[in-house]
Design a protein around this motif. Sequence first.
Motif, mmCIF file in Angstrom:
data_model
loop_
_atom_site.group_PDB
_atom_site.id
_atom_site.type_symbol
_atom_site.label_atom_id
_atom_site.label_comp_id
_atom_site.label_asym_id
_atom_site.label_seq_id
_atom_site.Cartn_x
_atom_site.Cartn_y
_atom_site.Cartn_z
ATOM 1 N N UNK A 155 0.841 -1.201 0.000
ATOM 2 C CA UNK A 155 0.000 0.000 0.000
ATOM 3 C C UNK A 155 0.875 1.251 0.000
ATOM 4 N N UNK A 156 1.963 1.201 0.762
ATOM 5 C CA UNK A 156 2.869 2.347 0.836
ATOM 6 C C UNK A 156 3.520 2.619 -0.520
ATOM 7 N N UNK A 157 3.868 1.562 -1.216
ATOM 8 C CA UNK A 157 4.467 1.703 -2.545
ATOM 9 C C UNK A 157 3.437 2.261 -3.521
ATOM 10 N N UNK A 158 2.251 1.674 -3.502
ATOM 11 C CA UNK A 158 1.186 2.072 -4.425
ATOM 12 C C UNK A 158 0.839 3.552 -4.264
ATOM 13 N N UNK A 159 0.641 3.987 -3.027
ATOM 14 C CA UNK A 159 0.244 5.377 -2.787
ATOM 15 C C UNK A 159 1.308 6.363 -3.264
ATOM 16 N N UNK A 160 2.566 6.034 -3.012
ATOM 17 C CA UNK A 160 3.646 6.938 -3.416
ATOM 18 C C UNK A 160 3.801 6.972 -4.932
ATOM 19 N N UNK A 161 3.698 5.813 -5.562
ATOM 20 C CA UNK A 161 3.792 5.754 -7.026
ATOM 21 C C UNK A 161 2.635 6.516 -7.666
ATOM 22 N N UNK A 162 1.437 6.349 -7.127
ATOM 23 C CA UNK A 162 0.274 7.060 -7.659
ATOM 24 C C UNK A 162 0.433 8.568 -7.502
ATOM 25 N N UNK A 163 0.946 8.989 -6.351
ATOM 26 C CA UNK A 163 1.177 10.419 -6.124
ATOM 27 C C UNK A 163 2.228 10.948 -7.090
ATOM 28 N N UNK A 164 3.278 10.158 -7.309
ATOM 29 C CA UNK A 164 4.316 10.560 -8.251
ATOM 30 C C UNK A 164 3.771 10.685 -9.662
ATOM 31 N N UNK A 165 2.912 9.748 -10.038
ATOM 32 C CA UNK A 165 2.295 9.807 -11.360
ATOM 33 C C UNK A 165 1.412 11.032 -11.514
ATOM 34 N N UNK A 166 0.663 11.340 -10.457
ATOM 35 C CA UNK A 166 -0.199 12.526 -10.484
ATOM 36 C C UNK A 166 0.631 13.798 -10.619
ATOM 37 N N UNK A 167 1.759 13.813 -9.923
ATOM 38 C CA UNK A 167 2.649 14.978 -10.001
ATOM 39 C C UNK A 167 3.214 15.148 -11.413
ATOM 40 N N UNK A 168 3.653 14.044 -12.012
ATOM 41 C CA UNK A 168 4.272 14.109 -13.335
ATOM 42 C C UNK A 168 3.260 14.411 -14.437
ATOM 43 N N UNK A 169 2.068 13.823 -14.329
ATOM 44 C CA UNK A 169 1.080 13.967 -15.395
ATOM 45 C C UNK A 169 0.222 15.222 -15.267
ATOM 46 N N UNK A 170 -0.068 15.604 -14.025
ATOM 47 C CA UNK A 170 -0.974 16.734 -13.817
ATOM 48 C C UNK A 170 -0.312 17.936 -13.151
ATOM 49 N N UNK A 171 0.903 17.738 -12.675
ATOM 50 C CA UNK A 171 1.605 18.841 -12.027
ATOM 51 C C UNK A 171 1.107 19.151 -10.631
ATOM 52 N N UNK A 173 0.827 19.466 -6.746
ATOM 53 C CA UNK A 173 1.853 19.632 -5.707
ATOM 54 C C UNK A 173 1.289 19.422 -4.305
ATOM 55 N N UNK A 174 -0.036 19.249 -4.216
ATOM 56 C CA UNK A 174 -0.650 19.011 -2.908
ATOM 57 C C UNK A 174 -1.186 17.592 -2.854
ATOM 58 N N UNK A 175 -0.792 16.862 -1.818
ATOM 59 C CA UNK A 175 -1.247 15.483 -1.645
ATOM 60 C C UNK A 175 -1.736 15.311 -0.211
ATOM 61 N N UNK A 176 -2.880 14.663 -0.072
ATOM 62 C CA UNK A 176 -3.505 14.548 1.251
ATOM 63 C C UNK A 176 -3.303 13.183 1.898
ATOM 64 N N UNK A 178 -1.791 10.013 4.004
ATOM 65 C CA UNK A 178 -1.292 9.984 5.380
ATOM 66 C C UNK A 178 0.190 10.337 5.470
ATOM 67 N N UNK A 179 0.982 9.690 4.630
ATOM 68 C CA UNK A 179 2.428 9.866 4.716
ATOM 69 C C UNK A 179 2.845 11.307 4.393
ATOM 70 N N UNK A 180 2.156 11.933 3.464
ATOM 71 C CA UNK A 180 2.453 13.329 3.128
ATOM 72 C C UNK A 180 2.117 14.243 4.304
ATOM 73 N N UNK A 181 0.996 13.967 4.945
ATOM 74 C CA UNK A 181 0.590 14.783 6.091
ATOM 75 C C UNK A 181 1.537 14.594 7.273
ATOM 76 N N UNK A 189 10.185 17.843 4.078
ATOM 77 C CA UNK A 189 9.654 17.893 2.721
ATOM 78 C C UNK A 189 8.535 16.858 2.626
ATOM 79 N N UNK A 190 7.427 17.214 1.988
ATOM 80 C CA UNK A 190 6.254 16.338 2.014
ATOM 81 C C UNK A 190 6.506 14.953 1.414
ATOM 82 N N UNK A 191 7.537 14.820 0.599
ATOM 83 C CA UNK A 191 7.833 13.526 -0.020
ATOM 84 C C UNK A 191 8.707 12.629 0.859
ATOM 85 N N UNK A 192 9.217 13.132 1.970
ATOM 86 C CA UNK A 192 10.186 12.375 2.773
ATOM 87 C C UNK A 192 9.623 11.051 3.291
#
Length: 245
Positions: A155-171, A173-176, A178-181, A189-192
């Motif tokens: 789940x941790x891998x999936x969520x981070x990969x999905x967030x990365x894809x959203x960042x690359x495809x849609x630009x 910068x805000x992700x809600x 758990x890990x980002x929060x 840094x929110x990606x840490x």
Amino acid sequence: MRFLKIDKKYFYWFVLAFFISTIVGTQTHELGHIAMAEALGYETTLNYGSMTYNFEGFSEDEDVIAWRKIFENVESFDDFSEIKKEEADQLFKKIEEKFPSNPTDDFYITLGGPIQTILTSFFGLFILAYRNVNKQENFKLTDWLAVFLSLFILREVFNTVMAGGTYLLKGSTFFSGDEFRISTYLGLNQWTIPIMTAILGAIIASFVIFMIVPKKYRITFILAGFVGSIVGFILWFEFLGPWLF
């Protein structure tokens, strides 16, 4: 090259197992949030892909009831008349005074989900280590159960990969998530935290799949994992979850 063949019988069983694991993993993750919230004295509600928590007595408070009633037949705050907007604002201020937010509690409750997911994975690894399954070629049901528990951390891998894809495809910068929060609360840094947990998840998953799962089932297991997880995600979040909740 026998290990490259797909075992049809096991493929269907693995698909079903990944399908169920996707649903169970989602719900137990939310139960991790709920356990933490209830330990802190909050009222909680479980949904198919989330949970909510409020102060004790929040739902019965007359101002909360009045505030919710204002929004019953209105889709957006912008649709209100100026008088209604003022009324809603006043009620919201009163509610905030009665039930002030607690950032520390919010942090612990947010932490509850990832902790539950990671601990479940570690529990699966513990069972695998205890049973010394890396020397086995014929798994028993307990061994397979431990494998799937240990893979909850995907789940941790999936969520981070999905967030990365959203960042690359849609630009975005805000992700809600758990890990980002959690990262934001800790002043990082929110990606840490997402990247750290994703790396941990990738290491554990790689170890389990390539060192624990018997070679003769490995390709079947991996393919079934993709199919079962995707089908489980779509069916749960689009159909079964909304229907049940």
